[in-house]
Write a protein that holds these residues in place. Structure first.
Motif, PDB file in Angstrom:
ATOM      1  N   LEU A 227      12.826   1.412   5.830  1.00  0.00           N
ATOM      2  CA  LEU A 227      13.519   2.041   5.275  1.00  0.00           C
ATOM      3  C   LEU A 227      13.071   2.724   4.193  1.00  0.00           C
ATOM      4  O   LEU A 227      11.678   2.097   3.560  1.00  0.00           O
ATOM      5  CB  LEU A 227      14.613   1.854   4.853  1.00  0.00           C
ATOM      6  N   VAL A 228      12.533   3.751   3.751  1.00  0.00           N
ATOM      7  CA  VAL A 228      11.794   4.542   2.547  1.00  0.00           C
ATOM      8  C   VAL A 228      12.847   4.651   1.199  1.00  0.00           C
ATOM      9  O   VAL A 228      13.718   6.129   1.817  1.00  0.00           O
ATOM     10  CB  VAL A 228      10.365   5.771   2.817  1.00  0.00           C
TER      11      VAL A 228
ATOM     12  N   ILE B 161      11.696   7.380   9.394  1.00  0.00           N
ATOM     13  CA  ILE B 161      12.974   6.845   9.906  1.00  0.00           C
ATOM     14  C   ILE B 161      13.539   7.032   8.998  1.00  0.00           C
ATOM     15  O   ILE B 161      13.563   7.980   8.448  1.00  0.00           O
ATOM     16  CB  ILE B 161      12.275   4.809   9.201  1.00  0.00           C
ATOM     17  N   PRO B 162      14.619   6.178   8.505  1.00  0.00           N
ATOM     18  CA  PRO B 162      16.004   6.577   7.416  1.00  0.00           C
ATOM     19  C   PRO B 162      14.694   7.012   5.729  1.00  0.00           C
ATOM     20  O   PRO B 162      14.213   6.086   5.586  1.00  0.00           O
ATOM     21  CB  PRO B 162      17.149   6.404   7.322  1.00  0.00           C
TER      22      PRO B 162
ATOM     23  N   TYR C  55      21.471   9.753   3.712  1.00  0.00           N
ATOM     24  CA  TYR C  55      20.672  11.371   3.822  1.00  0.00           C
ATOM     25  C   TYR C  55      19.740  12.060   4.546  1.00  0.00           C
ATOM     26  O   TYR C  55      19.004  11.511   5.305  1.00  0.00           O
ATOM     27  CB  TYR C  55      19.359  10.358   2.392  1.00  0.00           C
ATOM     28  N   LYS C  56      20.194  12.829   4.488  1.00  0.00           N
ATOM     29  CA  LYS C  56      19.468  13.793   5.575  1.00  0.00           C
ATOM     30  C   LYS C  56      17.929  14.619   4.787  1.00  0.00           C
ATOM     31  O   LYS C  56      18.448  14.920   3.482  1.00  0.00           O
ATOM     32  CB  LYS C  56      20.491  15.787   5.920  1.00  0.00           C
ATOM     33  N   LEU C  57      16.936  14.852   5.133  1.00  0.00           N
ATOM     34  CA  LEU C  57      15.790  15.520   5.082  1.00  0.00           C
ATOM     35  C   LEU C  57      16.287  16.251   3.888  1.00  0.00           C
ATOM     36  O   LEU C  57      15.694  16.398   2.684  1.00  0.00           O
ATOM     37  CB  LEU C  57      14.762  16.048   5.959  1.00  0.00           C
ATOM     38  N   GLU C  58      17.080  17.423   4.199  1.00  0.00           N
ATOM     39  CA  GLU C  58      17.137  18.841   3.666  1.00  0.00           C
ATOM     40  C   GLU C  58      17.671  18.184   2.248  1.00  0.00           C
ATOM     41  O   GLU C  58      18.554  18.810   0.705  1.00  0.00           O
ATOM     42  CB  GLU C  58      17.890  19.978   3.897  1.00  0.00           C
ATOM     43  N   GLU C  59      18.802  16.655   1.976  1.00  0.00           N
ATOM     44  CA  GLU C  59      19.719  16.580   1.044  1.00  0.00           C
ATOM     45  C   GLU C  59      19.076  15.094  -0.378  1.00  0.00           C
ATOM     46  O   GLU C  59      19.131  14.664  -1.260  1.00  0.00           O
ATOM     47  CB  GLU C  59      20.804  15.379   0.965  1.00  0.00           C
TER      48      GLU C  59
ATOM     49  N   ILE D 161       6.182  13.966  -6.921  1.00  0.00           N
ATOM     50  CA  ILE D 161       5.305  13.940  -5.943  1.00  0.00           C
ATOM     51  C   ILE D 161       5.920  12.490  -5.309  1.00  0.00           C
ATOM     52  O   ILE D 161       5.409  12.377  -4.090  1.00  0.00           O
ATOM     53  CB  ILE D 161       4.515  13.466  -7.346  1.00  0.00           C
ATOM     54  N   GLY D 162       6.607  11.968  -5.912  1.00  0.00           N
ATOM     55  CA  GLY D 162       8.236  10.663  -5.238  1.00  0.00           C
ATOM     56  C   GLY D 162       8.680  11.108  -3.623  1.00  0.00           C
ATOM     57  O   GLY D 162       8.610  10.488  -3.175  1.00  0.00           O
ATOM     58  N   ALA D 163       8.915  12.096  -3.846  1.00  0.00           N
ATOM     59  CA  ALA D 163      10.080  12.598  -2.703  1.00  0.00           C
ATOM     60  C   ALA D 163       9.161  12.988  -1.967  1.00  0.00           C
ATOM     61  O   ALA D 163       8.920  12.663  -0.468  1.00  0.00           O
ATOM     62  CB  ALA D 163      10.469  14.037  -3.892  1.00  0.00           C
ATOM     63  N   VAL D 164       8.198  13.906  -2.542  1.00  0.00           N
ATOM     64  CA  VAL D 164       7.182  14.549  -1.545  1.00  0.00           C
ATOM     65  C   VAL D 164       6.063  12.996  -0.484  1.00  0.00           C
ATOM     66  O   VAL D 164       6.446  13.129   0.696  1.00  0.00           O
ATOM     67  CB  VAL D 164       6.124  15.431  -1.413  1.00  0.00           C
ATOM     68  N   ALA D 165       6.209  12.112  -1.676  1.00  0.00           N
ATOM     69  CA  ALA D 165       5.509  11.038  -0.169  1.00  0.00           C
ATOM     70  C   ALA D 165       6.444  10.610   0.548  1.00  0.00           C
ATOM     71  O   ALA D 165       6.108  10.150   2.000  1.00  0.00           O
ATOM     72  CB  ALA D 165       5.003   9.939  -1.505  1.00  0.00           C
ATOM     73  N   ALA D 166       7.755  10.134   0.366  1.00  0.00           N
ATOM     74  CA  ALA D 166       9.236   9.140   1.025  1.00  0.00           C
ATOM     75  C   ALA D 166       9.112  10.329   1.598  1.00  0.00           C
ATOM     76  O   ALA D 166       9.510  10.009   2.935  1.00  0.00           O
ATOM     77  CB  ALA D 166      10.046   9.229   0.004  1.00  0.00           C
ATOM     78  N   ARG D 167       9.130  11.259   1.976  1.00  0.00           N
ATOM     79  CA  ARG D 167       9.777  12.924   2.845  1.00  0.00           C
ATOM     80  C   ARG D 167       8.608  12.454   3.529  1.00  0.00           C
ATOM     81  O   ARG D 167       9.297  12.346   5.067  1.00  0.00           O
ATOM     82  CB  ARG D 167       9.771  14.150   2.380  1.00  0.00           C
ATOM     83  N   SER D 168       7.119  12.434   3.808  1.00  0.00           N
ATOM     84  CA  SER D 168       5.829  12.533   4.541  1.00  0.00           C
ATOM     85  C   SER D 168       6.218  11.118   5.491  1.00  0.00           C
ATOM     86  O   SER D 168       6.501  11.754   6.662  1.00  0.00           O
ATOM     87  CB  SER D 168       4.785  12.743   4.128  1.00  0.00           C
TER      88      SER D 168
END
Ligand code: FE2
Length: 325
Positions: A71-72, A100-101, A305-309, A86-93
């Protein structure tokens, strides 16, 4: 469950790996300047620069590899937009690459939940005191509510601004603390408690004027500053404890590292037959372990969370979060 947490609400880029309640690593790299203060875009550039290195170090220290992460979690609110992004981009990638969720969590609530996880606190009133934030938070009516807060600047910001004004440099809190130990002479300062809220702007102006007049010793001002503002904060915290009928106080935030605030908090709790809980400094300051832990807590209770959320919410208030856990 193994969760990797990322904290980027302000000047700290933090990454932690935790397995259930065990913190395996808690690494950070913070943006600093000689003169102090955060320039949001510069802090965000710093986060980009150190991102790969801090993630690598957190995995190494935890003795896990990226494929072990299940999980991230990242801090999606509240904070500085450029930094949060920046944190959101790192987590999404990480979520995409490893399939993983992903979960976005509120930074203020994370301070409270890590405190509960690490101490015996069950249902505390939290005094959250940092550079940007000054809030008294407690769980009531199925949400974390803010019972009191600063009406202007955060308490850490006040300490830093005064320290900078008298040439002590940054970060100001520890330097003011050290200076304050040289004095026991109290000089009256404005005491700004307004209902359940506090205000620090007037105190800062008054202190600067007193210092600039040359009539006061800086150690006396530092001592008086601490005594005044910590009394204000604990007055409101105590009132929240009485109002909510809770007997536990939990400290969080970088300013909670202050020895004098800790002493006064313990004394207040002792006087009213309550208990005071203070996690160790690495979990008081901004850290990613608290983000990872709140991620696990929310995930276990069904938050998805969906990625777009996963958009950031720089202005989200603590009581906007629906508490599922
Ligand atoms: Fe914080």
């Amino acid at each position: 469950m193994i969760c990797l947490g990322i904290e980027t609400t302000a000047h700290t880029f933090g990454v932690a790996v935790i397995r259930n309640k065990k913190v395996l690593s808690n690494v950070k790299d913070s943006f600093t300047t000689k003169t102090g203060g955060i320039i949001p875009n510069k802090a965000a550039e710093h986060h980009v620069d150190v991102c790969d290195e801090v993630i690598k170090k957190a995995l190494e220290e935890a003795k896990v590899s990226m494929k072990d992460i299940e999980l991230v979690a990242f801090s999606n609110a509240p904070g500085l937009g450029p930094c949060l992004r920046i944190g959101a981009v790192a987590a999404r990638s990480i979520a995409l690459q490893n399939n993983i969720p992903i979960i976005g969590v509120n930074h203020c609530i994370a301070h409270l939940e890590i405190g509960k996880m690490l101490t015996d606190a069950k249902d505390p009133v939290m005094l959250y005191v940092s550079g940007a934030n000054t809030q008294i938070i407690a769980f009531e009516g199925r949400r974390y509510r803010i019972f009191g807060e600063t009406l202007d600047i955060g308490v850490g910001n006040l300490l830093d601004s005064f320290a900078r004004h008298i040439g002590l440099g940054f970060p100001g809190g520890p330097k003011i603390s050290k200076l304050a130990t040289l004095s026991k002479k109290y000089i009256e300062l404005p005491y700004s408690v307004k209902g359940m809220d506090v205000s620090f702007g007037g105190i800062l102006t008054n202190l600067k004027q007193k210092f600039d007049s040359g009539k006061f010793k800086e150690e006396d001002l530092a001592y008086s500053l601490q005594e005044t503002i910590f009394a204000m904060l604990l007055e409101v915290a105590e009132r929240a404890m009485a109002h909510c009928d809770k007997n536990e106080l939990l400290l969080g935030g970088g300013v909670a590292c202050s020895q004098r605030l800790q002493e006064m908090a313990h004394q207040m709790c002792k006087d009213r037959g309550g208990k005071c809980f203070i996690p160790e400094p690495q979990f008081l300051i901004d850290n990613a372990a608290m983000i990872a832990w709140l991620g696990i807590l929310e995930h276990k209770h069904g938050r998805r969370y969906k990625l777009e959320e996963t958009q950031i919410k720089p202005y989200e208030r603590t009581d906007e979060v629906e508490v599922l856990w």
